[in-house]
Design a protein around this motif. Structure first.
Motif, PDB file in Angstrom:
ATOM      1  N   UNK A   3       0.819  -1.213   0.000  1.00 30.57           N
ATOM      2  CA  UNK A   3       0.000   0.000   0.000  1.00 30.57           C
ATOM      3  C   UNK A   3       0.853   1.263   0.000  1.00 30.57           C
ATOM      4  N   UNK A   4       1.987   1.208   0.689  1.00 29.34           N
ATOM      5  CA  UNK A   4       2.849   2.401   0.775  1.00 29.34           C
ATOM      6  C   UNK A   4       3.647   2.611  -0.508  1.00 29.34           C
ATOM      7  N   UNK A   5       4.280   1.543  -1.012  1.00 26.76           N
ATOM      8  CA  UNK A   5       5.245   1.711  -2.091  1.00 26.76           C
ATOM      9  C   UNK A   5       4.686   1.449  -3.490  1.00 26.76           C
ATOM     10  N   UNK A   6       3.704   0.559  -3.629  1.00 24.85           N
ATOM     11  CA  UNK A   6       3.191   0.265  -4.970  1.00 24.85           C
ATOM     12  C   UNK A   6       2.487   1.467  -5.591  1.00 24.85           C
ATOM     13  N   UNK A  58       9.268   4.240  -5.854  1.00 23.11           N
ATOM     14  CA  UNK A  58       8.688   3.030  -5.261  1.00 23.11           C
ATOM     15  C   UNK A  58       9.738   2.063  -4.726  1.00 23.11           C
ATOM     16  N   UNK A  59      10.935   2.093  -5.315  1.00 23.67           N
ATOM     17  CA  UNK A  59      12.020   1.210  -4.864  1.00 23.67           C
ATOM     18  C   UNK A  59      13.256   2.044  -4.575  1.00 23.67           C
ATOM     19  N   UNK A 111       1.009  -1.973 -16.041  1.00 21.26           N
ATOM     20  CA  UNK A 111       1.264  -1.142 -14.877  1.00 21.26           C
ATOM     21  C   UNK A 111       0.854  -1.758 -13.560  1.00 21.26           C
ATOM     22  N   UNK A 112       0.382  -3.008 -13.595  1.00 22.35           N
ATOM     23  CA  UNK A 112       0.018  -3.683 -12.352  1.00 22.35           C
ATOM     24  C   UNK A 112       1.289  -4.066 -11.593  1.00 22.35           C
ATOM     25  N   UNK A 113       1.286  -3.820 -10.296  1.00 23.02           N
ATOM     26  CA  UNK A 113       2.480  -4.065  -9.489  1.00 23.02           C
ATOM     27  C   UNK A 113       2.247  -5.183  -8.467  1.00 23.02           C
ATOM     28  N   UNK A 114       3.327  -5.902  -8.184  1.00 24.51           N
ATOM     29  CA  UNK A 114       3.335  -6.960  -7.169  1.00 24.51           C
ATOM     30  C   UNK A 114       4.455  -6.672  -6.181  1.00 24.51           C
ATOM     31  N   UNK A 115       4.280  -7.138  -4.964  1.00 22.07           N
ATOM     32  CA  UNK A 115       5.324  -7.048  -3.951  1.00 22.07           C
ATOM     33  C   UNK A 115       5.569  -8.437  -3.379  1.00 22.07           C
ATOM     34  N   UNK A 161      -0.676  -8.388  -4.099  1.00 22.47           N
ATOM     35  CA  UNK A 161      -0.964  -7.526  -5.241  1.00 22.47           C
ATOM     36  C   UNK A 161      -2.409  -7.103  -5.216  1.00 22.47           C
ATOM     37  N   UNK A 162      -2.807  -6.421  -6.251  1.00 21.99           N
ATOM     38  CA  UNK A 162      -4.183  -5.940  -6.349  1.00 21.99           C
ATOM     39  C   UNK A 162      -5.080  -7.061  -6.867  1.00 21.99           C
TER      40      UNK A 162
END
Length: 255
Positions: free
Chosen positions: A127-130, A136-137, A192-196, A234-235
């Motif tokens: 939630x903070x970085x994505x 972001x990194x 543009x979808x991001x994963x952590x 992820x989302x």
């Protein structure tokens, strides 16, 4: 490996960490194939950790003198004026009430641990970085990132490669948690979808089957192997991320 069926007794013994290593491995393999049971057992493990964390400080405190049974019996043998007896009773009631307050205090102040804590940490990092489109990194060079992460976690780290699944590495950073530093790796796809992926050493639940997590718009899976915890978030719905989580786990086991 034996052919004995996995029973409820085995599952509860697994939660209590009372199984022989060979039987524990059989239970872990069973839970990996039965996600519904794995989710239930993960909840039991979290409850065990919460109770232990809540009651451990109290268990180590000395018993208040007013609750010492020998002293209570001795006081009852001595002749007392009625009014003084009422004072003793009131003192005992206040002492018991105070002890209850200590228990409630410990239960309300306890922090989560195990996979539950790891899942929360991964969700918070996502939630903070994505959503950060500026930084972001912290590190983008994969070689430098692995070296930095390994030094902070004090053990070799490996970057999961999700390129075959359509996700490329953006970079990562070391994030602080209540259980020590954790490595956060971030990926994105052509849309543009991001994963952590968050990973750190585990103090509890050091070997735990994959369990789904969901928190509003964030979903994913968490698990632990050989003392290291992993959480992919992820989302979207958790089930849509299961193949990616399986790929990360497969690569982590090959280290």
């Amino acid at each position: 490996m034996s052919n004995r069926p996995i029973t409820e007794d085995d599952l509860h013994a697994y939660v209590d960490r009372a199984l022989e290593p060979e039987r524990e491995a059989e239970v872990v393999a069973y839970l990996e194939k039965h996600s519904d049971v794995a989710k239930r057992i993960a909840a039991f493990s979290d409850q065990r950790d919460l109770l232990r964390s809540a009651l451990l400080p109290i268990a180590e405190e000395p018993l208040p003198p007013q609750l010492n049974l020998a002293r209570i019996i001795e006081s009852q043998r001595r002749p007392r004026a009625p009014a003084f007896r009422w004072a003793i009773a009131a003192m005992l009631l206040l002492s018991i009430g105070g002890l209850s307050g200590w228990v409630i205090r410990g239960a309300t102040q306890v922090s989560t641990s195990g996979l539950t804590a790891l899942a929360q940490e991964a969700s918070e990092s996502y939630r903070v970085y994505a959503s950060d489109h500026i930084r972001p990194v912290e590190l983008r060079d994969s070689t430098e990132l692995v070296q930095w992460v390994s030094s902070q976690l004090r053990q070799p780290a490996k970057l999961p490669d999700l390129s075959k699944s359509g996700y490329r590495l953006m970079g990562g950073r070391v994030v602080p948690t209540a259980h020590g530093p954790a490595a956060m790796f971030m990926y994105d796809d052509d849309h543009g979808e991001r994963l952590v992926v968050l990973t750190r050493p585990m103090t509890s639940d050091q070997n735990a089957p994959m369990a789904p997590l969901a928190g509003g718009d964030v979903g994913g899976f968490s698990w632990a192997d050989g003392g290291m915890g992993y959480s992919l978030v992820g989302h979207g719905a958790a089930e849509s991320l299961r193949p990616l989580a399986n790929e990360v786990r497969k690569q982590a086991r090959s280290i």
